[in-house]
Design an enzyme around this catalytic site. Structure first.
Site, PDB file in Angstrom:
ATOM      1  NE  ARG A   9      -3.968   0.529   1.736  1.00  0.00           N
ATOM      2  CZ  ARG A   9      -5.229   0.689   2.135  1.00  0.00           C
ATOM      3  NH1 ARG A   9      -5.504   1.451   3.181  1.00  0.00           N
ATOM      4  NH2 ARG A   9      -6.210   0.073   1.517  1.00  0.00           N
TER       5      ARG A   9
ATOM      6  CG  HIS B 132      -8.232   0.120  -3.465  1.00  0.00           C
ATOM      7  ND1 HIS B 132      -7.472  -0.959  -3.055  1.00  0.00           N
ATOM      8  CD2 HIS B 132      -8.975   0.497  -2.392  1.00  0.00           C
ATOM      9  CE1 HIS B 132      -7.757  -1.225  -1.785  1.00  0.00           C
ATOM     10  NE2 HIS B 132      -8.665  -0.355  -1.359  1.00  0.00           N
TER      11      HIS B 132
ATOM     12  CD  GLN C 142     -13.173  -1.436  -1.888  1.00  0.00           C
ATOM     13  OE1 GLN C 142     -12.442  -1.433  -0.914  1.00  0.00           O
ATOM     14  NE2 GLN C 142     -14.433  -1.856  -1.817  1.00  0.00           N
TER      15      GLN C 142
ATOM     16  CG  ASP D  24     -13.230   6.601  -1.768  1.00  0.00           C
ATOM     17  OD1 ASP D  24     -13.262   6.522  -0.515  1.00  0.00           O
ATOM     18  OD2 ASP D  24     -12.176   6.475  -2.422  1.00  0.00           O
TER      19      ASP D  24
ATOM     20  CB  CYS E 273     -14.125   1.590  -0.889  1.00  0.00           C
ATOM     21  SG  CYS E 273     -13.596   3.312  -0.766  1.00  0.00           S
TER      22      CYS E 273
ATOM     23  NE  ARG F 108     -10.799  -5.148  -0.368  1.00  0.00           N
ATOM     24  CZ  ARG F 108      -9.975  -4.184   0.069  1.00  0.00           C
ATOM     25  NH1 ARG F 108     -10.473  -3.016   0.429  1.00  0.00           N
ATOM     26  NH2 ARG F 108      -8.665  -4.366   0.100  1.00  0.00           N
TER      27      ARG F 108
HETATM   28  N1   CP Z   1     -11.532  -0.002   1.593  1.00  0.00           N
HETATM   29  C1   CP Z   1     -10.270  -0.108   2.058  1.00  0.00           C
HETATM   30  O1   CP Z   1      -9.291  -0.330   1.337  1.00  0.00           O
HETATM   31  O2   CP Z   1     -10.171   0.054   3.414  1.00  0.00           O
HETATM   32  P1   CP Z   1      -8.829   0.206   4.249  1.00  0.00           P
HETATM   33  O3   CP Z   1      -8.207   1.523   3.868  1.00  0.00           O
HETATM   34  O4   CP Z   1      -9.262   0.187   5.685  1.00  0.00           O
HETATM   35  O5   CP Z   1      -7.921  -0.930   3.922  1.00  0.00           O
HETATM   36  N1  NVA Z   2      -9.606   6.864  -1.991  1.00  0.00           N
HETATM   37  C1  NVA Z   2      -9.312   6.415  -0.661  1.00  0.00           C
HETATM   38  C2  NVA Z   2      -9.623   4.958  -0.520  1.00  0.00           C
HETATM   39  C3  NVA Z   2      -9.398   4.368   0.826  1.00  0.00           C
HETATM   40  C4  NVA Z   2      -9.726   2.906   0.869  1.00  0.00           C
HETATM   41  C5  NVA Z   2      -7.848   6.705  -0.342  1.00  0.00           C
HETATM   42  O1  NVA Z   2      -7.000   6.527  -1.220  1.00  0.00           O
HETATM   43  O2  NVA Z   2      -7.559   7.114   0.779  1.00  0.00           O
END
Ligand code: CP
Ligand code: NVA
Length: 301
Positions: free
Chosen positions: A107, A134, A137, A220, A260, A288
């Site tokens: 990440r 992502h 997701q 989101d 999400c 997920r």
């Molecule tokens: N939706 C999602 O990716 O959640 P987190 O940021 O908690 O992993």
């Molecule tokens: N768009 C958001 C998604 C989190 C799961 C981010 O990148 O923070």
């Protein structure tokens, strides 16, 4: 777990290299794993490194639990310890981790970081969220839609909000399953025009136009991780884009609400939207896990 052999690209950074058949196979496997509440020893002795520059609830937990359910193990490495690009260059991290583990889920802030990991590591690399995509997701989103409506054909999904990483991945997968997508963002927050074009998306700056008659309304956060300095400006620019009871009333009678998570209540969504009768956000979160299992089983076995 047996099943038909599936050849996917080594890494899951986004859905390039995926056609309808590959995506369908992954989702079929996820459905089966969910139905069977599958636990096994397929990844016995295998370890997944979780290299996270940003916080997470769902992604970290589902990847860790998925490894346990498949008989393997996960090691969580946070940015404070590893210092990607600070304590050590990304190439060196890749060249170390490939000696220790069978897969890496990363990440990251910059998509280039996950690309560099994949380029330098021999083991599979899964994008656990970058500024550009992502993919994990999007798999859960598709499974949730299929469970709600029995399939994707003919469904209209509306995205209302930021043209961000989550939307990009959704735009990549929708044309592969025959799902139609409408997108409403404020001016200046549009997603990649190429992705919109490939998805044959209906684009508008009017959230009501996107929502009208749609089978699902997806949003989101307005301020993603890493964009905190822009929050005040974004709060102003996204006025009128909140998903609330009024916007949800415009949906198809069976229409559902997706997010999400995490949600920034009072910004992109109200409590009523997330916890109301149309919400499927916790099914989406659960999915997920099942989709992560399908990805890990396929890439790491
Ligand atoms: N939706 C999602 O990716 O959640 P987190 O940021 O908690 O992993
Ligand atoms: N768009 C958001 C998604 C989190 C799961 C981010 O990148 O923070």
């Amino acid at each position: 777990m047996g099943g038909e052999a599936l050849t996917l690209p080594k890494d899951l950074l986004d859905f390039s290299g995926y056609g309808p058949k590959e995506l369908q196979a992954l989702l079929d496997l996820a459905e089966r794993l969910k139905r069977e509440r599958y636990r096994g020893e397929d990844l016995k002795g295998k370890v997944l490194a979780l290299l996270f520059e940003k916080p997470s609830l769902r992604t970290r937990t589902t990847l860790e639990v998925a490894m346990v359910h498949l008989g393997g193990h996960a090691v969580y490495l946070d940015q404070k310890q590893v210092g990607i690009g600070e304590r050590e260059p990304v190439r060196d991290i890749a060249k170390n981790l490939e000696r220790f583990v069978e897969g890496i889920a990363a990440r990251v802030y910059k998509h280039e970081t996950v690309e560099a990991l994949a380029r330098h590591a021999k083991v599979p690399v899964v994008n656990a969220l970058s500024d550009r995509a992502h993919p994990l997701q999007a798999l859960a989103d598709l499974l949730t839609l299929k469970e709600a409506f029995g399939g994707w054909e003919g469904l209209e999904v509306a995205w209302v909000g930021d043209g961000n990483n989550v939307l990009n991945s959704l735009l990549e997968v929708t044309p592969l399953v025959g799902l139609r997508i409408r997108v409403a963002t404020p001016r200046g927050y549009e997603p990649d025009p190429q992705l919109l074009k490939r998805a044959d998306a209906h684009f508008t700056h009017d959230p009501r136009e996107a929502a009208l008659g749609a089978h699902a309304l997806y949003t989101d956060v307005w301020t993603s991780m890493g964009q905190e300095a822009e929050r005040e400006r974004r709060l102003r620019d996204f006025q009128g884009f909140q998903v609330n009871g009024e916007l949800l009333e415009l949906l198809h009678p069976e229409g559902i609400f997706l997010h999400c998570l995490p949600a920034h209540y009072g910004e992109e969504a109200t409590e009523e939207a997330v916890h109301g009768g149309r919400s499927r956000v916790f099914d989406q979160a659960e999915n997920r896990l099942h989709t992560a299992k399908a990805v890990l089983l396929t890439l790491l076995k």
